[in-house]
Design a protein around this motif. Structure first.
Motif, PDB file in Angstrom:
ATOM      1  N   ILE A 157      -5.235  -3.893  -5.975  1.00  0.00           N
ATOM      2  CA  ILE A 157      -5.547  -2.642  -6.368  1.00  0.00           C
ATOM      3  C   ILE A 157      -5.932  -2.802  -7.772  1.00  0.00           C
ATOM      4  N   ALA A 212      -7.036  -5.397   1.760  1.00  0.00           N
ATOM      5  CA  ALA A 212      -5.688  -5.467   2.367  1.00  0.00           C
ATOM      6  C   ALA A 212      -5.506  -6.900   2.516  1.00  0.00           C
ATOM      7  N   LEU A 230       1.015  -1.114   0.046  1.00  0.00           N
ATOM      8  CA  LEU A 230      -0.018   0.095  -0.122  1.00  0.00           C
ATOM      9  C   LEU A 230       0.877   1.354   0.068  1.00  0.00           C
ATOM     10  N   ALA A 237      -7.154   0.719  -3.739  1.00  0.00           N
ATOM     11  CA  ALA A 237      -7.094  -0.430  -3.045  1.00  0.00           C
ATOM     12  C   ALA A 237      -8.383  -0.914  -2.602  1.00  0.00           C
ATOM     13  N   TYR A 267      -8.284   3.925  -1.148  1.00  0.00           N
ATOM     14  CA  TYR A 267      -8.732   2.698  -0.661  1.00  0.00           C
ATOM     15  C   TYR A 267     -10.504   2.833  -0.640  1.00  0.00           C
ATOM     16  N   THR A 268     -10.951   1.747  -0.846  1.00  0.00           N
ATOM     17  CA  THR A 268     -12.380   1.466  -0.173  1.00  0.00           C
ATOM     18  C   THR A 268     -12.705   0.328   0.343  1.00  0.00           C
ATOM     19  N   ASN A 269     -13.708   0.189   1.293  1.00  0.00           N
ATOM     20  CA  ASN A 269     -13.814  -0.846   1.858  1.00  0.00           C
ATOM     21  C   ASN A 269     -15.625  -1.563   1.278  1.00  0.00           C
ATOM     22  N   PHE A 272      -9.872  -2.099   5.413  1.00  0.00           N
ATOM     23  CA  PHE A 272      -8.719  -1.136   5.790  1.00  0.00           C
ATOM     24  C   PHE A 272      -9.378  -0.228   6.911  1.00  0.00           C
ATOM     25  N   VAL A 308      -4.736   4.036   7.551  1.00  0.00           N
ATOM     26  CA  VAL A 308      -4.530   4.840   6.118  1.00  0.00           C
ATOM     27  C   VAL A 308      -3.731   6.214   6.147  1.00  0.00           C
ATOM     28  N   SER A 317      -1.827  -5.452  -0.976  1.00  0.00           N
ATOM     29  CA  SER A 317      -3.357  -5.129  -1.011  1.00  0.00           C
ATOM     30  C   SER A 317      -3.702  -5.295  -2.516  1.00  0.00           C
TER      31      SER A 317
END
Length: 331
Positions: A215, A103, A85, A100, A317-319, A289, A294, A213
């Motif tokens: 991506i 993770a 990351l 990303a 990033y995103t969850n 994440f 982050v 991660s």
């Protein structure tokens, strides 16, 4: 059924066949390095037909370092990839279009190895020494952060280009003094060098950015959100299955990748589970994440390297694509 009806049915089937075939989207996943245990879930899910069932024709490509995979994904020459990351943050700051979505390593796998018989007791003895690793290695990219953290001049060492497979032989032959490597292969080095092995994990000195991660190229993500969600959740499912029982996963890996030792890969997987586990992955979702972490990773990269193009850390990033019912086991 009449002859006419039979012909009509065959014609309809012929028309539908290409539609079904084209429903699968070809996706290239460029790895961070050569395939090993940490990549076994992708091979297992592919072998089980899980990606295919989700409409994904997955191509797994051997990588040449997190820096290279981040560049490839950022430029759109690969739709998806695996990258450290911090390296992805650095690439994003240079304009790479990447996000990303999962993770893999909640803890940094980075560490330095050396031989105590060479007179090295720790980082204070690194100046004047040769560090061997590949040019695209994430630890080489992040070296200035490590050097400043331990209080040595980043320019005080010299780097030698060494392939992943040549790290241990080069250390043994003393062609290099130090090498960087993932914690995954810690057991292999302990068996090879015994009490003469020196080791320092980055996470133990306060440098613990997120590691590997998944991506995704930003443009691809914008146009294929459902596909990215499917890929992410299939990958989550695969990692959870491998955490529960690594045997079929390693079998899938060994059937697709030559030159790997099963016992070594099994040892690696035990270490990988340690790296995957943190309060977020065990309580929120496997692969999730933590926003504050982050932010800290973003600040670290900004402090030590600068950002050619400023961006909010929430953009890296995103969850959103994770299945929150899938969590990392607590042991």
């Amino acid at each position: 059924m009449s002859r006419f009806a039979s012909i009509a049915a065959l014609a309809a089937a012929a028309l539908l066949a290409p539609v079904a075939a084209s429903a699968k989207e070809k996706v290239n996943l460029v790895l961070n390095w050569v395939p090993t245990a940490d990549h076994s879930p992708y091979y297992y899910a592919k072998q089980q037909g899980w990606y295919e069932a989700a409409g994904i024709d997955l191509v797994i490509e051997t990588g040449k370092g997190s820096g290279v995979s981040a560049q490839r994904v950022g430029a759109g020459t690969s739709e998806m990839g695996i990258s450290d990351l911090a390296t992805s943050l650095l690439a994003r700051g240079k304009g790479a279009k990447l996000v990303a979505v999962m993770a893999i390593y909640a803890n940094s796998p980075q560490g330095f190895y050396w031989l105590k018989s060479n007179g090295i007791t720790g980082p204070k003895d690194f100046p004047g020494k040769k560090i061997g690793n590949p040019p695209g290695d994430a630890s080489r990219v992040m070296w200035p952060a490590f050097a400043k953290q331990v209080g040595i001049d980043p320019a005080a060492v010299s780097f030698v280009n060494v392939s992943p497979q040549a790290k241990m032989p080069s250390l043994k032959s003393k062609a290099i003094d130090i090498t960087s490597d993932f914690y995954n292969e810690h057991d292999l080095k302990v068996r090879e060098f015994g009490d003469d092995l020196g080791f320092l994990a980055w996470r133990n000195i306060g440098i613990n950015p997120y590691g590997n991660s998944i991506i995704v190229n930003g443009d691809f993500l914008a146009k294929n959100r459902d596909l990215v969600k499917a890929f992410t959740q299939v990958s989550q499912k695969a990692f959870a299955a491998c955490v529960k029982d690594e045997t079929p996963c390693l079998k899938a890996l060994l059937e697709n990748v030559s030159g790997l030792d099963e016992a070594n890969q099994r040892d690696q997987w035990k270490r990988i589970k340690e790296l995957m586990r943190d309060p977020t992955t065990t309580s929120v979702a496997l692969g999730a994440f933590d926003a504050e972490r982050v932010k800290k990773d973003h600040e670290m990269v900004k402090t030590y390297f600068g950002m050619e193009q400023a961006f909010d850390p929430s953009e890296i990033y995103t969850n959103d694509f994770l299945d929150t019912s899938i969590k990392m086991s607590g042991n």
